[in-house]
Design a protein around this motif. Structure first.
Motif, PDB file in Angstrom:
ATOM      1  N   TRP A  55       7.288  15.271   3.736  1.00  0.00           N
ATOM      2  CA  TRP A  55       7.790  15.974   2.536  1.00  0.00           C
ATOM      3  C   TRP A  55       7.829  17.556   2.866  1.00  0.00           C
ATOM      4  CZ3 TRP A  55       5.582  12.828  -2.267  1.00  0.00           C
ATOM      5  CH2 TRP A  55       6.373  11.777  -2.551  1.00  0.00           C
ATOM      6  N   GLY A  56       6.895  17.840   3.711  1.00  0.00           N
ATOM      7  CA  GLY A  56       6.644  19.396   4.448  1.00  0.00           C
ATOM      8  C   GLY A  56       5.739  20.144   3.862  1.00  0.00           C
ATOM      9  N   HIS A  57       4.570  19.348   3.254  1.00  0.00           N
ATOM     10  CA  HIS A  57       3.469  20.272   2.601  1.00  0.00           C
ATOM     11  C   HIS A  57       2.483  20.299   4.032  1.00  0.00           C
ATOM     12  CE1 HIS A  57       4.456  19.804  -1.389  1.00  0.00           C
ATOM     13  NE2 HIS A  57       4.860  18.351  -1.325  1.00  0.00           N
ATOM     14  N   GLU A  58       1.579  21.162   3.626  1.00  0.00           N
ATOM     15  CA  GLU A  58       0.473  21.579   4.487  1.00  0.00           C
ATOM     16  C   GLU A  58      -0.704  20.673   4.246  1.00  0.00           C
ATOM     17  OE1 GLU A  58      -2.688  25.137   5.574  1.00  0.00           O
ATOM     18  OE2 GLU A  58      -0.656  25.697   4.620  1.00  0.00           O
ATOM     19  N   VAL A  59      -0.961  19.748   5.302  1.00  0.00           N
ATOM     20  CA  VAL A  59      -1.967  18.719   5.225  1.00  0.00           C
ATOM     21  C   VAL A  59      -3.173  18.658   6.062  1.00  0.00           C
ATOM     22  CG1 VAL A  59      -2.058  16.122   5.270  1.00  0.00           C
ATOM     23  CG2 VAL A  59      -0.069  17.405   4.413  1.00  0.00           C
ATOM     24  N   ALA A  60      -4.324  18.683   5.693  1.00  0.00           N
ATOM     25  CA  ALA A  60      -5.347  18.292   6.510  1.00  0.00           C
ATOM     26  C   ALA A  60      -6.149  16.930   6.108  1.00  0.00           C
ATOM     27  CB  ALA A  60      -6.454  19.494   6.332  1.00  0.00           C
ATOM     28  N   ILE A  61      -6.759  16.359   7.023  1.00  0.00           N
ATOM     29  CA  ILE A  61      -7.339  15.138   6.487  1.00  0.00           C
ATOM     30  C   ILE A  61      -8.778  14.892   7.450  1.00  0.00           C
ATOM     31  CG2 ILE A  61      -6.160  13.819   8.531  1.00  0.00           C
ATOM     32  CD1 ILE A  61      -6.005  11.389   6.605  1.00  0.00           C
ATOM     33  N   VAL A  62      -9.611  14.341   6.738  1.00  0.00           N
ATOM     34  CA  VAL A  62     -10.956  14.252   7.178  1.00  0.00           C
ATOM     35  C   VAL A  62     -11.464  12.985   7.370  1.00  0.00           C
ATOM     36  CG1 VAL A  62     -11.983  14.699   4.767  1.00  0.00           C
ATOM     37  CG2 VAL A  62     -13.228  15.140   6.949  1.00  0.00           C
ATOM     38  N   ASN A  92       5.740  16.103  -4.666  1.00  0.00           N
ATOM     39  CA  ASN A  92       6.977  15.618  -4.206  1.00  0.00           C
ATOM     40  C   ASN A  92       7.496  16.282  -3.152  1.00  0.00           C
ATOM     41  OD1 ASN A  92       9.775  14.233  -4.265  1.00  0.00           O
ATOM     42  ND2 ASN A  92       9.440  13.965  -6.564  1.00  0.00           N
ATOM     43  N   ASN A  93       8.772  15.959  -2.619  1.00  0.00           N
ATOM     44  CA  ASN A  93       9.089  16.824  -1.506  1.00  0.00           C
ATOM     45  C   ASN A  93       9.617  18.000  -1.778  1.00  0.00           C
ATOM     46  OD1 ASN A  93      12.034  16.747  -2.213  1.00  0.00           O
ATOM     47  ND2 ASN A  93      12.185  14.816  -1.802  1.00  0.00           N
ATOM     48  N   LEU A  94       9.890  19.135  -1.005  1.00  0.00           N
ATOM     49  CA  LEU A  94       9.887  20.495  -1.079  1.00  0.00           C
ATOM     50  C   LEU A  94      10.919  20.917  -1.792  1.00  0.00           C
ATOM     51  CD1 LEU A  94       7.926  22.387   1.795  1.00  0.00           C
ATOM     52  CD2 LEU A  94       7.199  21.327  -0.117  1.00  0.00           C
ATOM     53  N   THR A  95      11.928  19.800  -1.918  1.00  0.00           N
ATOM     54  CA  THR A  95      13.256  20.232  -2.841  1.00  0.00           C
ATOM     55  C   THR A  95      13.049  20.199  -3.988  1.00  0.00           C
ATOM     56  OG1 THR A  95      13.979  17.943  -2.577  1.00  0.00           O
ATOM     57  CG2 THR A  95      14.818  19.282  -1.045  1.00  0.00           C
ATOM     58  N   LYS A 150       5.353  24.132  -1.684  1.00  0.00           N
ATOM     59  CA  LYS A 150       4.505  23.579  -0.593  1.00  0.00           C
ATOM     60  C   LYS A 150       3.155  24.051  -1.064  1.00  0.00           C
ATOM     61  CE  LYS A 150       3.939  24.379   4.229  1.00  0.00           C
ATOM     62  NZ  LYS A 150       4.593  24.895   5.461  1.00  0.00           N
ATOM     63  N   GLU A 151       2.295  22.701  -1.085  1.00  0.00           N
ATOM     64  CA  GLU A 151       1.112  22.853  -1.227  1.00  0.00           C
ATOM     65  C   GLU A 151       0.051  22.622  -0.133  1.00  0.00           C
ATOM     66  OE1 GLU A 151       0.241  23.511  -4.303  1.00  0.00           O
ATOM     67  OE2 GLU A 151       2.060  23.030  -5.733  1.00  0.00           O
ATOM     68  N   SER A 152      -1.439  23.063  -0.323  1.00  0.00           N
ATOM     69  CA  SER A 152      -2.456  22.780   0.887  1.00  0.00           C
ATOM     70  C   SER A 152      -3.141  21.666   0.188  1.00  0.00           C
ATOM     71  CB  SER A 152      -2.958  24.209   0.889  1.00  0.00           C
ATOM     72  OG  SER A 152      -4.144  23.862   1.808  1.00  0.00           O
ATOM     73  N   ILE A 153      -2.921  20.857   1.060  1.00  0.00           N
ATOM     74  CA  ILE A 153      -3.632  19.436   0.374  1.00  0.00           C
ATOM     75  C   ILE A 153      -4.591  18.826   1.556  1.00  0.00           C
ATOM     76  CG2 ILE A 153      -2.966  16.902  -0.104  1.00  0.00           C
ATOM     77  CD1 ILE A 153      -0.238  17.892  -0.490  1.00  0.00           C
ATOM     78  N   PRO A 183       0.832  -1.197  -0.070  1.00  0.00           N
ATOM     79  CA  PRO A 183      -0.057   0.024  -0.030  1.00  0.00           C
ATOM     80  C   PRO A 183       0.788   1.307  -0.041  1.00  0.00           C
ATOM     81  CG  PRO A 183      -0.203  -1.265   1.889  1.00  0.00           C
ATOM     82  CD  PRO A 183       0.530  -2.104   1.180  1.00  0.00           C
ATOM     83  N   LEU A 184       1.974   1.295   0.664  1.00  0.00           N
ATOM     84  CA  LEU A 184       2.939   2.258   0.627  1.00  0.00           C
ATOM     85  C   LEU A 184       3.291   2.547  -0.955  1.00  0.00           C
ATOM     86  CD1 LEU A 184       4.323   4.491   2.242  1.00  0.00           C
ATOM     87  CD2 LEU A 184       6.321   2.879   2.749  1.00  0.00           C
ATOM     88  N   ALA A 185       3.605   1.699  -1.488  1.00  0.00           N
ATOM     89  CA  ALA A 185       4.112   1.671  -2.960  1.00  0.00           C
ATOM     90  C   ALA A 185       2.655   2.531  -3.907  1.00  0.00           C
ATOM     91  CB  ALA A 185       4.548   0.537  -3.877  1.00  0.00           C
ATOM     92  N   VAL A 186       1.545   1.993  -3.709  1.00  0.00           N
ATOM     93  CA  VAL A 186       0.606   2.434  -4.321  1.00  0.00           C
ATOM     94  C   VAL A 186       0.364   4.032  -3.907  1.00  0.00           C
ATOM     95  CG1 VAL A 186      -2.081   2.325  -4.159  1.00  0.00           C
ATOM     96  CG2 VAL A 186      -0.649   0.228  -4.269  1.00  0.00           C
ATOM     97  N   VAL A 187       0.449   4.522  -2.947  1.00  0.00           N
ATOM     98  CA  VAL A 187       0.348   5.685  -2.552  1.00  0.00           C
ATOM     99  C   VAL A 187       1.418   6.555  -3.107  1.00  0.00           C
ATOM    100  CG1 VAL A 187       0.787   7.445  -0.597  1.00  0.00           C
ATOM    101  CG2 VAL A 187      -0.636   5.449  -0.263  1.00  0.00           C
ATOM    102  N   LEU A 188       2.823   6.171  -3.097  1.00  0.00           N
ATOM    103  CA  LEU A 188       3.538   6.708  -3.996  1.00  0.00           C
ATOM    104  C   LEU A 188       3.434   7.034  -5.420  1.00  0.00           C
ATOM    105  CD1 LEU A 188       7.039   5.382  -2.056  1.00  0.00           C
ATOM    106  CD2 LEU A 188       6.147   7.886  -2.197  1.00  0.00           C
ATOM    107  N   LYS A 189       2.882   5.748  -5.926  1.00  0.00           N
ATOM    108  CA  LYS A 189       2.544   5.970  -7.386  1.00  0.00           C
ATOM    109  C   LYS A 189       1.469   6.867  -7.703  1.00  0.00           C
ATOM    110  CE  LYS A 189       0.403   4.068 -11.279  1.00  0.00           C
ATOM    111  NZ  LYS A 189      -1.054   3.412 -11.543  1.00  0.00           N
ATOM    112  N   GLY A 190       0.597   7.076  -6.815  1.00  0.00           N
ATOM    113  CA  GLY A 190      -0.723   8.158  -6.904  1.00  0.00           C
ATOM    114  C   GLY A 190       0.062   9.649  -6.889  1.00  0.00           C
ATOM    115  N   LEU A 191       0.793   9.717  -5.877  1.00  0.00           N
ATOM    116  CA  LEU A 191       1.503  11.151  -5.657  1.00  0.00           C
ATOM    117  C   LEU A 191       2.279  11.451  -7.023  1.00  0.00           C
ATOM    118  CD1 LEU A 191       2.460  11.121  -1.840  1.00  0.00           C
ATOM    119  CD2 LEU A 191       0.587  11.979  -2.776  1.00  0.00           C
ATOM    120  N   ASN A 192       2.966  10.281  -7.593  1.00  0.00           N
ATOM    121  CA  ASN A 192       3.673  10.763  -8.758  1.00  0.00           C
ATOM    122  C   ASN A 192       2.652  11.176  -9.900  1.00  0.00           C
ATOM    123  OD1 ASN A 192       6.116   9.909  -7.631  1.00  0.00           O
ATOM    124  ND2 ASN A 192       6.054   7.825  -8.578  1.00  0.00           N
TER     125      ASN A 192
END
Length: 346
Positions: free
Chosen positions: A205-212, A176-179, A183-186, A162-171
């Protein structure tokens, strides 16, 4: 062969779906392996909602007749190499490993253009015409098997898939990370396995995250992170990226309709619904909507590295012995744990 990993019987235990809605315990013969295959002694298998979708025949694979019963479920797993084909040089007996779910052919147009998760001849471990990890042993082609480092436990490693599935989705949405990226509001909708991992990676990665999520316990599992947790969300306009992880069609439709101009929407959940969306809204407001499924070899390699950088302990807190699989299923259905796993071998 190392005695710890010696095969002591010609038979091994499995949980097989003989047919739709018919799980049974069985004994299988240990088959011989070909020159490019690996025999893996399964250590842990994670329980996923997909296991039950396969059982019920709810996936289009089964409705269309592409996928067939019987099948052994289980696509999140870790194990130890017990035997190698004669041509394999990148692994050795006793190596601790994980394996990919989507097994592409490496020959079709999709594979040759880097889109192997859409391979037209693919099999999927425990899902589509390939037996999975609710079993003491599993055979896979070596190119889908990845060695894990010594400091990653087999228990935690069973959540690499599942970690690999998440990374594929983010790709897919170029997060990606802030380098590398701004920075995004997610906003993440759903704090189950996928949403939880999304929150941890994006925060790392340094983004601003909210989760519901309406499940307070799932939100509590993220209490060590500096993120916003919500029981519901009223305003989607502040978020540049919205990641829908529940698979709820009404939720996905609401996000599409009420998200901000030029927002990016990633659909990680699988809505079993043919509901129409407002196409004019998507075009007129310059929105990007992307679906994603599965993962590839690069995603797996990246996930193995990422597992050492984020807190995965809540994935390892509910473990049942293999013969307690029915109780493990009940615990999964209760949604009182982030992840439930079966301990299948040492």
């Amino acid at each position: 062969m190392n005695s710890i990993h010696k095969i002591n019987s010609l038979f091994y235990k499995v949980i097989e779906y003989e047919k739709q809605n018919s799980p049974v315990e069985k004994k299988y013969n240990i088959d011989s392996i070909s020159s490019n295959q690996v025999l893996i002694k399964i250590s842990y298998a994670g329980i996923c909602e997909t296991d039950f979708e396969v059982l019920k025949g709810e996936l289009d694979y089964y409705k269309s007749g592409w996928a067939k019963y019987p099948i052994i479920p289980g696509h999140e797993f870790s194990g130890v190499v017990s035997k190698l084909g004669s041509e394999i040089t990148n692994l050795k007996e006793g190596d601790r490993v994980v394996g990919q779910c989507i097994l592409s052919c490496n020959q079709c147009e999709m594979c040759l253009t880097g889109r192997e998760t859409a391979c037209v001849k693919r099999k999927e471990v425990g899902v589509l015409n390939c037996n999975g990890a609710y079993a003491e042993y599993l055979i896979l082609p070596s190119r889908f098997v990845h060695k894990i480092p010594n400091d990653l436990s087999l228990l935690t490693a069973s959540s690499i898939e599942p970690l690999a599935v998440v990374l594929k989705g983010l790709n897919r949405i170029n997060l990606n990370n802030l380098t590398i990226s701004d920075k995004e509001s997610i906003l993440i909708i759903g704090a189950g396995t996928i949403g939880h991992l999304m929150a941890r990676i994006l925060t790392f990665w340094g983004h601003e995250v909210a989760i519901v999520d309406s499940n307070k316990q799932r939100l509590h599992y993220l209490s060590d992170l500096n993120i916003g947790t919500k029981n519901k969300v009223k305003n989607y306009l502040k978020y540049s990226h919205i990641i829908e992880c529940t698979g709820d069609a009404k939720s996905a439709s609401k996000v599409i309709n009420e998200s901000a101009i030029s927002s990016n929407i990633l659909l990680m959940g699988l809505p079993y619904n043919k509901e129409l969306v407002d196409l004019e809204n998507i075009v007129s407001y310059d929105k990007k909507i992307i679906g994603t499924v599965g993962s590839n070899a690069k995603n797996f390699k990246d996930a193995i590295k990422m597992a050492a950088k984020i807190n995965m302990r809540h994935f390892d807190e509910s473990v049942y012995e293999f013969d307690q699989w029915k109780s493990a299923w009940d615990k999964h259905r209760s949604k009182k744990r982030l992840k439930v796993k079966l301990k299948i071998g040492s």
